[in-house]
Design an enzyme around this catalytic site. Structure first.
Site, mmCIF file in Angstrom:
data_model
loop_
_atom_site.group_PDB
_atom_site.id
_atom_site.type_symbol
_atom_site.label_atom_id
_atom_site.label_comp_id
_atom_site.label_asym_id
_atom_site.label_seq_id
_atom_site.Cartn_x
_atom_site.Cartn_y
_atom_site.Cartn_z
ATOM 1 N N SER A 43 0.841 -1.198 0.000
ATOM 2 C CA SER A 43 0.000 0.000 0.000
ATOM 3 C C SER A 43 0.875 1.246 0.000
ATOM 4 C CB SER A 43 -0.916 0.005 1.230
ATOM 5 O OG SER A 43 -0.171 0.315 2.402
ATOM 6 N N SER A 45 0.913 3.677 2.301
ATOM 7 C CA SER A 45 0.915 4.337 3.609
ATOM 8 C C SER A 45 2.286 4.866 4.026
ATOM 9 C CB SER A 45 0.394 3.388 4.686
ATOM 10 O OG SER A 45 1.310 2.340 4.931
ATOM 11 N N SER A 197 -2.875 6.631 5.848
ATOM 12 C CA SER A 197 -2.230 5.560 6.598
ATOM 13 C C SER A 197 -3.129 5.077 7.724
ATOM 14 C CB SER A 197 -0.894 6.048 7.182
ATOM 15 O OG SER A 197 -0.321 5.057 8.022
#
Length: 249
Positions: A43, A45, A197
């Site tokens: 991801s 984040s 996040s």
């Protein structure tokens, strides 16, 4: 040479092959359990520090070993052995506390006993603002994941560790929080992409030391556009050569 001799020779050759394969698998298991574990970034984040498509080596011995250091996390013992505490600013792979089958990667910002709070986008540790300076903008969707310039702020923790963070959306939901008091034996984790996040401010919560898997050390491969490393034909356009074999800061 007799037919029997040939048969023995063939069997011996097969046995040696099986032995080599078994030894190689055991060696790989030991390396993965005790030394290094490959990890891919799933991801955004940790942008701009880590990007989707980055492949890392995670140092397993950095914080000692727990059940989560081993494949499938067998419940053989509790706590950590040969444990060592992470430092502020370490980028850590850990098991997501609500569902330990999932691996997360974030930065350690809070140690046991710390008071952590976000106020208007600035991190406070034990009531003291962490220095935060705007260092410019990034206008590269591969790094920011958005098609517009994004402000970049450099944070410097009390121990001197510095890193860049993204500010995608001023006054976002995570820019102002309550004060969190980190319990003994736990850590407070945050992503560098502060407005995108899921971390200790939200559902991750405090991370028990038992859940730590290891410290992210080096990016050994990186490819953009959701491509697989096995798709060699995409390397000319998607490979990020400038990120290969770079240290994680």
């Amino acid at each position: 040479m007799s037919v029997a001799d040939k048969s023995v020779k063939k069997k011996g050759g097969l046995g040696e092959t099986v032995s080599v394969i078994v030894q190689a698998l055991l060696l790989a298991l030991v390396i993965r359990t005790l030394l290094f574990q490959p990890f891919s970034i799933p991801s955004g984040s940790m942008r701009p520090t880590l990007l989707e498509g980055d492949y890392l080596f995670v140092t397993k011995w950095a914080y000692g070993y727990s059940r989560y250091s081993m494949p499938f996390s067998p419940n053989l013992f509790s706590g950590r052995i040969w444990g060592s505490s992470p430092e502020r600013g370490d980028v850590v792979v850990f098991k997501y506390p609500p569902n330990p089958s999932l691996d997360y990667i974030k930065r350690v910002v809070g140690l046991p006993g710390d008071r952590i709070q976000m106020r208007e986008g600035q991190l406070f540790i034990n009531g003291v603002a962490v220095p935060r300076a705007k260092v410019g903008q990034i206008d590269n969707p591969d790094i920011t994941e958005v098609d517009r310039p994004v402000d970049v702020y450099r944070e410097t923790l009390p121990n001197g560790v510095s890193y860049d963070t993204l500010d995608l959306t001023p006054n976002s939901i995570g820019d102002n929080t309550r004060e969190f008091v980190v319990p003994a034996g736990h850590y407070f984790m945050m992503g560098d992409n502060r407005d995108n996040s899921t971390d200790s401010r939200f559902t991750v919560g405090f991370v028990p030391e038992e859940n730590l898997v290891g410290r992210a050390n080096i990016i050994f491969f990186s490819i953009a556009d959701g491509a697989s490393p096995l798709e060699l034909w995409k390397w000319p356009g998607s490979l990020r050569p400038g990120r290969l074999f770079t240290m994680v800061n």
